[in-house]
Every structure is written in structure tokens, then in C-alpha cells.
Write a protein that holds these residues in place. Sequence first.
Motif, PDB file in Angstrom:
ATOM      1  N   CYS A   7      44.722  35.798  40.953  1.00  0.00           N
ATOM      2  CA  CYS A   7      42.700  37.295  40.744  1.00  0.00           C
ATOM      3  C   CYS A   7      42.105  37.225  41.916  1.00  0.00           C
ATOM      4  O   CYS A   7      40.693  37.286  41.893  1.00  0.00           O
ATOM      5  CB  CYS A   7      42.373  36.486  38.955  1.00  0.00           C
ATOM      6  SG  CYS A   7      43.044  36.937  37.514  1.00  0.00           S
ATOM      7  N   GLN A  10      40.053  40.050  42.940  1.00  0.00           N
ATOM      8  CA  GLN A  10      38.507  40.263  41.918  1.00  0.00           C
ATOM      9  C   GLN A  10      37.581  39.013  42.124  1.00  0.00           C
ATOM     10  O   GLN A  10      36.296  39.610  42.018  1.00  0.00           O
ATOM     11  CB  GLN A  10      38.887  40.400  40.999  1.00  0.00           C
ATOM     12  CG  GLN A  10      40.111  41.738  40.530  1.00  0.00           C
ATOM     13  CD  GLN A  10      41.625  40.557  40.723  1.00  0.00           C
ATOM     14  OE1 GLN A  10      42.192  40.213  41.078  1.00  0.00           O
ATOM     15  NE2 GLN A  10      42.502  42.197  39.987  1.00  0.00           N
ATOM     16  N   GLU A  34      36.541  43.302  35.926  1.00  0.00           N
ATOM     17  CA  GLU A  34      37.757  43.653  36.323  1.00  0.00           C
ATOM     18  C   GLU A  34      38.412  42.003  36.172  1.00  0.00           C
ATOM     19  O   GLU A  34      39.822  42.089  35.963  1.00  0.00           O
ATOM     20  CB  GLU A  34      38.002  44.414  37.784  1.00  0.00           C
ATOM     21  CG  GLU A  34      37.465  46.048  36.971  1.00  0.00           C
ATOM     22  CD  GLU A  34      38.749  46.559  36.749  1.00  0.00           C
ATOM     23  OE1 GLU A  34      39.758  46.305  36.864  1.00  0.00           O
ATOM     24  OE2 GLU A  34      38.295  47.339  35.947  1.00  0.00           O
ATOM     25  N   MET A  35      37.505  41.191  36.583  1.00  0.00           N
ATOM     26  CA  MET A  35      38.275  39.903  37.002  1.00  0.00           C
ATOM     27  C   MET A  35      38.358  39.378  34.814  1.00  0.00           C
ATOM     28  O   MET A  35      39.387  38.887  35.227  1.00  0.00           O
ATOM     29  CB  MET A  35      36.905  39.038  37.080  1.00  0.00           C
ATOM     30  CG  MET A  35      37.242  37.664  37.969  1.00  0.00           C
ATOM     31  SD  MET A  35      38.139  37.606  38.722  1.00  0.00           S
ATOM     32  CE  MET A  35      38.146  35.652  38.968  1.00  0.00           C
TER      33      MET A  35
END
Length: 75
Positions: A7, A10, A34-35
Motif C-alpha cells: 500500500c 496509496q 483508496e488507502m
Amino acid sequence: MSQKDPCQKQACEIQKCLQANNYMESMCETVLQEMRKCCSRYPKGRSICCSGFEKEEREREKIKATSEGIPPAPQ
């Protein structure tokens, strides 16, 4: 060789958005979402970038349980 954080992209997008918007979180809701989506795809602890979001989720669950009259789980 260490694995790349799944991740990290992001997380970097959040930093760019916050810097571009004078650190107003409300202007970065899309990248924050989105994260959260990315973090939800991986087991807890898999992404160091998600540690704050995992804590946020635990707090949200604790508040929800308390509002429903369920005692908090022991730590």
C-alpha cells in the motif's frame, strides 16, 4: 531483500494530496478511501503503511460496540 509494502503507492498519494491541499484531509477523501481499500485487502500487519488505518478501524469498532451495548474486548 525486503518486500515492497503493498500500500506504499496509496500512502505516497495521500502525502502528495495533503501537501497540495494545505493538509486539509477533507480535500483528500478519495485518496484516503483508496488507502482504506488497499489496507482491507491485506492481513493486519502486512503493510506498515496501514498501521494507522488499522488503529482507526479498531477505534471505530470499539465505538460501534459501545453504542450497541456490547462491552469492549479485553486488550
